[in-house]
Design a protein around this motif. Structure first.
Motif, PDB file in Angstrom:
ATOM      1  N   LYS A  86       0.750  -1.314  -0.023  1.00  0.00           N
ATOM      2  CA  LYS A  86       0.015  -0.037  -0.031  1.00  0.00           C
ATOM      3  C   LYS A  86       0.779   1.167  -0.003  1.00  0.00           C
ATOM      4  CE  LYS A  86      -3.365  -2.823   2.491  1.00  0.00           C
ATOM      5  NZ  LYS A  86      -3.553  -2.959   3.802  1.00  0.00           N
ATOM      6  N   ARG A  87       2.237   1.079   0.022  1.00  0.00           N
ATOM      7  CA  ARG A  87       2.958   2.453  -0.373  1.00  0.00           C
ATOM      8  C   ARG A  87       2.512   3.356  -1.204  1.00  0.00           C
ATOM      9  NH1 ARG A  87       7.615   3.752   1.947  1.00  0.00           N
ATOM     10  NH2 ARG A  87       7.729   1.703   2.784  1.00  0.00           N
ATOM     11  N   ILE A 110      -8.708   1.711   2.432  1.00  0.00           N
ATOM     12  CA  ILE A 110      -8.111   0.652   2.365  1.00  0.00           C
ATOM     13  C   ILE A 110      -6.738   0.620   3.403  1.00  0.00           C
ATOM     14  CG2 ILE A 110      -6.197  -0.826   0.626  1.00  0.00           C
ATOM     15  CD1 ILE A 110      -7.476   1.125  -1.595  1.00  0.00           C
ATOM     16  N   GLY A 111      -7.508   0.508   4.631  1.00  0.00           N
ATOM     17  CA  GLY A 111      -6.597   0.668   5.785  1.00  0.00           C
ATOM     18  C   GLY A 111      -6.301  -0.430   6.521  1.00  0.00           C
ATOM     19  N   GLY A 112      -6.551  -1.524   6.265  1.00  0.00           N
ATOM     20  CA  GLY A 112      -6.137  -2.781   7.054  1.00  0.00           C
ATOM     21  C   GLY A 112      -6.983  -3.468   7.910  1.00  0.00           C
ATOM     22  N   ARG A 113      -8.049  -2.489   8.265  1.00  0.00           N
ATOM     23  CA  ARG A 113      -9.233  -3.227   8.725  1.00  0.00           C
ATOM     24  C   ARG A 113     -10.449  -3.402   8.291  1.00  0.00           C
ATOM     25  NH1 ARG A 113      -7.287   1.123  11.696  1.00  0.00           N
ATOM     26  NH2 ARG A 113      -9.250   2.351  11.342  1.00  0.00           N
ATOM     27  N   SER A 114     -10.999  -4.482   8.537  1.00  0.00           N
ATOM     28  CA  SER A 114     -12.166  -4.701   7.857  1.00  0.00           C
ATOM     29  C   SER A 114     -13.788  -4.133   8.271  1.00  0.00           C
ATOM     30  CB  SER A 114     -12.429  -6.274   7.237  1.00  0.00           C
ATOM     31  OG  SER A 114     -12.844  -6.634   8.550  1.00  0.00           O
ATOM     32  N   TYR A 115     -14.582  -3.568   7.624  1.00  0.00           N
ATOM     33  CA  TYR A 115     -15.787  -3.032   8.192  1.00  0.00           C
ATOM     34  C   TYR A 115     -16.740  -2.779   7.044  1.00  0.00           C
ATOM     35  CZ  TYR A 115     -19.119  -1.657  12.031  1.00  0.00           C
ATOM     36  OH  TYR A 115     -20.129  -1.491  12.921  1.00  0.00           O
ATOM     37  N   HIS A 182       2.084   8.989  -4.221  1.00  0.00           N
ATOM     38  CA  HIS A 182       3.310   9.478  -3.586  1.00  0.00           C
ATOM     39  C   HIS A 182       4.179   8.167  -2.939  1.00  0.00           C
ATOM     40  CE1 HIS A 182       1.424   8.254   0.212  1.00  0.00           C
ATOM     41  NE2 HIS A 182       0.293   9.001  -0.227  1.00  0.00           N
ATOM     42  N   ASP A 183       5.261   8.289  -2.349  1.00  0.00           N
ATOM     43  CA  ASP A 183       6.060   6.933  -2.070  1.00  0.00           C
ATOM     44  C   ASP A 183       5.864   6.777  -0.481  1.00  0.00           C
ATOM     45  OD1 ASP A 183       7.414   9.218  -1.163  1.00  0.00           O
ATOM     46  OD2 ASP A 183       9.327   8.420  -2.173  1.00  0.00           O
ATOM     47  N   LYS A 184       4.822   7.226   0.091  1.00  0.00           N
ATOM     48  CA  LYS A 184       4.901   6.914   1.601  1.00  0.00           C
ATOM     49  C   LYS A 184       3.865   5.881   2.021  1.00  0.00           C
ATOM     50  CE  LYS A 184       7.739  10.654   2.869  1.00  0.00           C
ATOM     51  NZ  LYS A 184       8.649  10.543   1.504  1.00  0.00           N
ATOM     52  N   ILE A 185       3.974   5.433   3.160  1.00  0.00           N
ATOM     53  CA  ILE A 185       2.772   4.571   3.723  1.00  0.00           C
ATOM     54  C   ILE A 185       1.769   5.501   4.264  1.00  0.00           C
ATOM     55  CG2 ILE A 185       1.951   3.179   5.458  1.00  0.00           C
ATOM     56  CD1 ILE A 185       3.657   1.522   3.267  1.00  0.00           C
ATOM     57  N   PRO A 186       0.470   5.762   3.936  1.00  0.00           N
ATOM     58  CA  PRO A 186      -0.342   6.428   4.172  1.00  0.00           C
ATOM     59  C   PRO A 186      -0.972   6.352   5.737  1.00  0.00           C
ATOM     60  CG  PRO A 186      -1.399   5.185   2.493  1.00  0.00           C
ATOM     61  CD  PRO A 186       0.109   4.826   2.747  1.00  0.00           C
ATOM     62  N   LYS A 189       0.941   5.363  11.844  1.00  0.00           N
ATOM     63  CA  LYS A 189       1.313   4.325  12.445  1.00  0.00           C
ATOM     64  C   LYS A 189       2.678   3.659  11.770  1.00  0.00           C
ATOM     65  CE  LYS A 189      -2.902   2.661  13.974  1.00  0.00           C
ATOM     66  NZ  LYS A 189      -4.098   1.601  13.812  1.00  0.00           N
ATOM     67  N   GLY A 190       2.808   4.035  10.247  1.00  0.00           N
ATOM     68  CA  GLY A 190       3.832   3.813   9.330  1.00  0.00           C
ATOM     69  C   GLY A 190       3.576   2.337   8.961  1.00  0.00           C
ATOM     70  N   VAL A 191       2.505   1.709   9.231  1.00  0.00           N
ATOM     71  CA  VAL A 191       2.232   0.607   8.474  1.00  0.00           C
ATOM     72  C   VAL A 191       0.550   0.338   8.166  1.00  0.00           C
ATOM     73  CG1 VAL A 191       4.015  -0.899   9.594  1.00  0.00           C
ATOM     74  CG2 VAL A 191       1.913  -1.001  10.787  1.00  0.00           C
ATOM     75  N   LEU A 192       0.245  -0.429   7.210  1.00  0.00           N
ATOM     76  CA  LEU A 192      -1.071  -0.519   7.063  1.00  0.00           C
ATOM     77  C   LEU A 192      -1.468  -1.871   6.799  1.00  0.00           C
ATOM     78  CD1 LEU A 192      -2.335   2.164   4.356  1.00  0.00           C
ATOM     79  CD2 LEU A 192      -2.959   2.150   6.695  1.00  0.00           C
TER      80      LEU A 192
END
Length: 192
Positions: A86-87, A110-115, A182-186, A189-192
């Motif tokens: 997801k970078r 697209i944040g790594g949690r489902s709901y 861009h090239d960052k993790i959005p 927390k630095g991770v998704l």
């Protein structure tokens, strides 16, 4: 960066292969044995500019539940694998799509949690051979496998129009949220 994936899933109820290219041109070849569901997945590919191939053999003689559920599960897994770490993605987006009497609003993260929030009421039990109750189940299955949030609201009178506006809005929102900008993790927390 190649953001595409092909996966399969086989159970005693279904046998499914899905190929997805997130950076496609909206080309599709879909055969689930449920024609209206095929039409919705075709719309998803076309309006999301995803290249999508789906071949599903399911126990549609029983009903459409297992096929719709398992396509949702596998398509979510394929999306999760194709998006990678997801970078650089935009991550969150929304779309509002009208279709005649209907208006669909879909927001995704697209944040790594489902709901899943599904704010739609149907008048009929089926559109074609697709059970309207399984539309929500498809989105829940996709969200759980892809580890994303999907928030939907659809107003209107005609169930066909409501469902089609929903799939188009979902495609537009998912395309926008998965766009690399861009090239960052959005995430703070630095991770998704």
């Amino acid at each position: 960066m190649m953001r595409k994936k092909k996966m399969s899933r086989k159970t005693s109820e279904t046998n499914i292969e899905i190929s997805l290219n997130l950076d496609g041109k909206g080309q599709f070849h879909v055969d689930t044995g449920i024609e209206f569901f095929d039409h919705m997945l075709n719309s998803f590919a076309k309006h999301g500019f995803f290249d999508l191939e789906v071949k599903a053999d399911g126990d549609v003689g029983v009903d459409d539940h297992h096929t719709v559920e398992d396509v949702g599960i596998l398509l979510g897994e394929v999306f999760k694998e194709a998006i990678g770490n997801k970078r650089g993605i935009k991550r969150m987006a929304h779309a509002i799509v009208p279709m005649d009497d209907s208006l669909a609003t879909v927001a995704v993260d697209i944040g790594g949690r489902s709901y899943t929030v599904f704010d739609i009421e149907f008048t009929n039990q089926k559109v074609g051979t697709l059970s309207t109750e399984n539309v929500e189940h498809f989105f829940e299955s996709f969200a759980n496998s892809a580890m994303i949030n999907i928030n939907t609201k659809v107003e209107g009178e005609n169930d066909h129009h409501k469902i089609e506006a929903l799939f188009k809005a979902f495609a537009r929102a998912l395309n926008d949220a998965s766009r690399v900008e861009h090239d960052k993790i959005p995430s703070t927390k630095g991770v998704l």
